[in-house]
Each structure stands twice: as structure tokens, then as C-alpha cells.
Design a protein around this motif. Structure first.
Motif, mmCIF file in Angstrom:
data_model
loop_
_atom_site.group_PDB
_atom_site.id
_atom_site.type_symbol
_atom_site.label_atom_id
_atom_site.label_comp_id
_atom_site.label_asym_id
_atom_site.label_seq_id
_atom_site.Cartn_x
_atom_site.Cartn_y
_atom_site.Cartn_z
ATOM 1 N N LEU A 42 0.812 -1.214 0.000
ATOM 2 C CA LEU A 42 0.000 0.000 0.000
ATOM 3 C C LEU A 42 0.853 1.275 0.000
ATOM 4 C CD1 LEU A 42 -2.681 -1.037 2.640
ATOM 5 C CD2 LEU A 42 -3.086 -0.640 0.198
ATOM 6 N N LEU A 43 1.954 1.246 0.750
ATOM 7 C CA LEU A 43 2.782 2.438 0.928
ATOM 8 C C LEU A 43 4.263 2.074 0.757
ATOM 9 C CD1 LEU A 43 0.829 3.581 4.075
ATOM 10 C CD2 LEU A 43 0.833 4.799 1.897
ATOM 11 N N PRO A 44 4.669 1.744 -0.473
ATOM 12 C CA PRO A 44 6.057 1.326 -0.693
ATOM 13 C C PRO A 44 7.080 2.425 -0.404
ATOM 14 C CG PRO A 44 4.924 1.619 -2.793
ATOM 15 C CD PRO A 44 3.889 1.752 -1.708
ATOM 16 N N GLU A 45 6.653 3.677 -0.443
ATOM 17 C CA GLU A 45 7.564 4.781 -0.175
ATOM 18 C C GLU A 45 8.018 4.821 1.290
ATOM 19 O OE1 GLU A 45 3.355 6.434 0.212
ATOM 20 O OE2 GLU A 45 4.385 4.984 -1.058
ATOM 21 N N LEU A 46 7.365 4.054 2.148
ATOM 22 C CA LEU A 46 7.734 3.994 3.566
ATOM 23 C C LEU A 46 8.567 2.752 3.886
ATOM 24 C CD1 LEU A 46 4.367 5.166 5.197
ATOM 25 C CD2 LEU A 46 6.342 6.530 4.463
#
Length: 88
Positions: free
Chosen positions: A55-59
Motif C-alpha cells: 500500500l505504501l512502498p515509499e515507507l
């Protein structure tokens, strides 16, 4: 949730917990400086760590820190000595 934890990386704080002592559930991510929400999930729909990565690969660095803390709790580090082996 059995054990609620918080992990902070790069100015973000994730609240997560252990369900049944071995499953990670991501509750929310907040800005660590002012506690403003970045993302929050509703009870019953908490993603596990793999789903959070999708969902949030940037994290990724935050998820890596959660994974590290999870494994450190599950298998606490101990001294290597007689009868113990280091696995490479």
C-alpha cells in the motif's frame, strides 16, 4: 491486539501491534513532529506488514524498522557460546 508498539524512522511514527503474539498489524502512521496523521486504518482492517509495504512502498525504511523490531522481540539476541551456532 496483544502488544502495541511504536517505531519511529525519518520523522514518521508507526503504531503497530502483535496479534496472537506473531502477526504484525499496522494501525497508523503519524508525523512524529506534530502527530498529524499520514494514514490510519480501521479496526478489523489493519494491514499486515506485507500489505502495508504494498500500500505504501515509499515507507520502506519504516517497514524495515518494524520488521527488525518484530524479529528482535520474537527472537531476542543472545550471546553465542557453547551449544549455540550462528547461521549464515
Amino acid at each position: 491486539m496483544d502488544d502495541v508498539r511504536r517505531t519511529e524512522v525519518d520523522g514518521l511514527r508507526v503504531t503497530w501491534g502483535l496479534v496472537q503474539h506473531h502477526l504484525i498489524a499496522i494501525v497508523a502512521v503519524h508525523d512524529a513532529s506534530d502527530a498529524s496523521p499520514v494514514v490510519a486504518f480501521s479496526p478489523g482492517n489493519y494491514p499486515d506488514l506485507a500489505q502495508a509495504r504494498e500500500l505504501l512502498p515509499e515507507l520502506a525504511r519504516l517497514w524495515d524498522a518494524v520488521r527488525h523490531e518484530f524479529w528482535a522481540k520474537l527472537i531476542p539476541p543472545g550471546p553465542l557460546g557453547a551449544g549455540r551456532r550462528a547461521w549464515a
